[in-house]
Design a protein around this motif. Structure first.
Motif, short mmCIF file in Angstrom:
data_model
loop_
_atom_site.label_atom_id
_atom_site.label_comp_id
_atom_site.label_asym_id
_atom_site.label_seq_id
_atom_site.Cartn_x
_atom_site.Cartn_y
_atom_site.Cartn_z
N ARG A 1 48.97 -15.18 9.01
CA ARG A 1 50.48 -14.66 8.78
C ARG A 1 51.53 -15.56 8.47
N ALA A 2 51.60 -16.79 8.94
CA ALA A 2 52.54 -17.78 8.59
C ALA A 2 52.11 -18.32 7.05
N PHE B 1 41.28 -9.70 5.65
CA PHE B 1 41.60 -10.96 6.44
C PHE B 1 40.42 -11.74 6.74
N LEU B 2 40.75 -12.86 7.12
CA LEU B 2 39.52 -13.69 7.30
C LEU B 2 38.83 -13.42 8.85
N ALA B 3 37.46 -13.57 8.53
CA ALA B 3 36.69 -13.20 9.84
C ALA B 3 37.12 -13.71 11.21
N GLY B 4 37.66 -15.04 11.14
CA GLY B 4 37.92 -15.67 12.29
C GLY B 4 39.03 -15.20 12.88
N GLN B 5 39.92 -14.24 12.26
CA GLN B 5 40.83 -13.51 13.14
C GLN B 5 40.28 -12.57 14.29
N GLY B 6 38.87 -12.29 14.02
CA GLY B 6 38.19 -11.33 15.19
C GLY B 6 38.73 -9.85 14.86
N ILE B 7 38.05 -9.05 15.15
CA ILE B 7 38.02 -7.47 15.13
C ILE B 7 38.66 -6.81 16.28
N ASN B 8 38.10 -7.04 17.27
CA ASN B 8 38.80 -6.55 18.84
C ASN B 8 39.99 -6.89 19.00
N GLN B 9 40.19 -8.26 19.03
CA GLN B 9 41.71 -8.89 19.23
C GLN B 9 42.18 -8.31 20.63
N PRO C 1 69.38 -18.80 2.13
CA PRO C 1 68.71 -20.21 2.22
C PRO C 1 67.41 -20.30 2.38
N VAL C 2 66.88 -21.03 1.62
CA VAL C 2 65.45 -21.50 1.82
C VAL C 2 65.07 -21.94 3.32
N LYS C 3 64.10 -21.26 3.90
CA LYS C 3 63.85 -21.73 5.27
C LYS C 3 63.05 -23.16 5.21
N GLN C 4 63.26 -23.81 6.46
CA GLN C 4 63.30 -25.03 6.66
C GLN C 4 61.89 -25.12 7.43
N GLN C 5 61.39 -23.96 8.02
CA GLN C 5 60.00 -24.07 8.69
C GLN C 5 59.64 -22.63 8.96
N ILE C 6 58.28 -22.27 9.13
CA ILE C 6 58.06 -20.85 9.34
C ILE C 6 57.23 -21.02 10.77
N ILE C 7 57.49 -20.10 11.68
CA ILE C 7 56.78 -20.01 12.92
C ILE C 7 56.03 -18.65 13.14
N CYS C 8 55.13 -18.63 13.51
CA CYS C 8 54.28 -17.38 13.84
C CYS C 8 53.77 -17.50 15.28
N PRO D 1 50.28 -30.32 -0.32
CA PRO D 1 50.89 -29.02 0.21
C PRO D 1 49.94 -27.97 -0.45
N THR D 2 50.12 -26.73 0.56
CA THR D 2 49.33 -25.70 -0.06
C THR D 2 49.96 -24.40 0.65
N ASP D 3 49.53 -23.07 0.03
CA ASP D 3 49.77 -21.85 0.47
C ASP D 3 48.60 -21.30 0.80
N ASP D 4 47.45 -21.89 0.61
CA ASP D 4 46.22 -21.08 0.57
C ASP D 4 45.83 -20.87 2.27
N THR D 5 45.60 -19.64 2.48
CA THR D 5 45.48 -19.09 3.70
C THR D 5 44.13 -20.00 4.47
N ARG D 6 43.07 -20.01 3.64
CA ARG D 6 41.71 -20.54 4.10
C ARG D 6 42.26 -22.22 4.45
N GLU D 7 42.92 -22.96 3.78
CA GLU D 7 43.31 -24.36 4.03
C GLU D 7 44.02 -24.32 5.35
N LEU D 8 45.03 -23.60 5.26
CA LEU D 8 45.87 -23.70 6.61
C LEU D 8 45.20 -23.12 7.93
N VAL D 9 44.23 -22.32 7.89
CA VAL D 9 43.64 -21.66 8.66
C VAL D 9 42.61 -22.87 9.48
N ALA D 10 41.92 -23.62 8.52
CA ALA D 10 40.85 -24.56 8.75
C ALA D 10 41.79 -25.81 9.50
#
Length: 423
Positions: free
Chosen positions: A275-276, A391-399, A244-251, A317-326
């Motif tokens: 990741r989402a 990955f996008l630089a905003g995710q950091g490297i050392n984390q 079944p198609v998911k109704q939501q995605i949680i990360c 609606p979008t699936d673009d990582t950049r739009e969702l991260v912003a």
């Protein structure tokens, strides 16, 4: 033609995956831990024999684990997912229809197989083929309904004399097994329902199967009535071949250490939104609503509490990582407050559409990035190849906030440098 189902279940799956590439662990008890190495979530048969319980915090039994030379592993999700995919691909070759029920379980449609080969022999063939090609041991329960197949699988695990295969297509065998199984082992009977049933004198699976379906429906629910019918060999649950198609995605993840600074939280939110977005593209959907949430430790009354969960609607609606991260960062900026020790955060996507089906309003043409689909496809291809990670630089490297996995095993099957070398 009467329906016949098989439930194939991997034995102690997480622990079996860890042992698969470590022959030195043969016969040694194994436990696998939850996120941040918090609790025990999987045990080998040897660990179960030691009385180690599921869900117990590892710090409470650390000394006991050391005394009994128990091998301890952090959850290696990449390894488990890959081994699961290998097992499921073999099952799809063996059966005409397969429903992947969980990471280590699948229902198979065996209707008509008995005209070619006995069901017992076919169950043994499944065990042999999966074991030979993957090294994972499975048990097989066969019955005319999915609920009975679950109980047959339970018996295949419980009784070694069965050889890991139980065929419950015979009504007499069904009744004998149902009389031995407590009602709590019936698929869909939870703790509260079990208590109600036992109060009404229904203590075994046979007691439930012998109850009047209409009375069960009136007293309990239509779902339990369906279970009664399934226990009597009447198939009420069809095979779901299409997930079944998911109704939501949680990360979401708990942090390896408490976060108090905005920059660390921004990195975490960026990583979760990325990741989402990947999961969204795997579902071949686009999302119109994004929410974030931050959590302090509500169990620590001595600390101040703050648990915001803002959300925003995207212009299109979008699936673009950049739009969702912003969008996620914008929400974080609006709700962030200093002075709190955050233990967890997450990103949730909802309100999904199929690509190309959303109709924007007259005054909103949207502002999708040019060549967005191509760029996202390239990112996903690289990240799934095992050769590198983009990955996008905003995710950091050392984390420094990243989830703790001190006892993580190598990614034996999904990373080139971790492939075992036989000398």
């Amino acid at each position: 033609m009467s329906s016949v189902f098989a439930l194939v279940d991997c034995n102690n799956f997480y622990a079996s995956c860890e042992r698969l590439f470590r022959p030195d662990l043969a016969g040694r008890p194994i436990v696998v831990l939850s996120n941040n190495d918090g609790c025990i979530v999987a045990r080998s048969a040897e660990a179960k024999a030691l009385g180690i319980k599921m869900g117990v915090p590892v710090y409470k039994v650390e000394r006991y684990l050391q005394q009994h030379d128990v091998a301890v592993f952090s959850s290696n999700y990449a390894l488990y997912a890959d081994m699961s995919a290998r097992v499921m691909s073999i099952l799809e070759e063996l059966a005409p229809r397969v429903e992947i029920y969980s990471i280590d379980e699948a229902f198979l449609d065996l209707t008509g197989i008995d005209s070619i080969q006995s069901l017992d022999a076919f169950g043994t063939r499944i065990r042999q083929q999966v074991g030979q090609h993957t090294g994972i041991r499975v048990c097989v329960g066969i019955a005319p309904s999915k609920t009975l197949a679950k109980l047959a699988n339970h018996a295949a695990k419980q009784y070694p004399a069965t050889g890991g295969v139980v065929d419950l297509t015979n009504p007499e065998r069904q009744r004998r097994l149902l009389a031995l199984v407590p009602v709590s082992e019936v698929w869909g009977v939870g703790r509260r329902l079990r208590q109600r049933l036992e109060t009404d004198g229904i203590r075994t699976a046979l007691d439930l199967a012998s109850a009047n379906p209409k009375s069960i429906r009136q007293q309990y629910s239509v779902i339990l009535e369906r279970t009664v019918r399934e226990l009597n060999g009447e198939s009420c649950l069809s095979l779901e071949e299409i997930t079944p198609v998911k109704q939501q995605i949680i990360c979401s993840r708990s942090f390896g250490q408490r976060i108090t600074g905005y920059q660390e939280m921004r990195e975490a939110i960026c990583a979760y939104a990325s990741r989402a977005a990947e999961k969204l593209r795997q579902e071949q959907r686009i999302a119109k609503r994004l929410s974030i949430f931050l959590r302090t430790n509500r169990f620590n009354a001595a600390e101040p509490q703050y648990m915001p969960s803002p959300s925003a609607e995207l212009p299109i609606p979008t699936d673009d990582t950049r739009e969702l991260v912003a969008t996620a960062v914008k929400l974080l900026r609006a709700c962030w407050k200093d002075g709190f020790r955050y233990m967890k955060a997450g990103v949730m996507l909802t309100d999904f559409y199929e690509t190309g089906t959303f109709q924007p309003d007259l005054f909103n043409k949207g502002a999708e990035h040019p060549r967005s689909k191509a760029l996202m496809a390239v990112m996903d291809t690289i990240n799934q190849s095992g050769h590198g990670h983009v990955f996008l630089a905003g995710q950091g490297i050392n984390q420094v906030w990243k989830m703790q996995r001190r006892s993580l095993s190598p990614a034996y099957t999904t990373r080139w440098q971790d492939i075992p070398v036989v000398k």
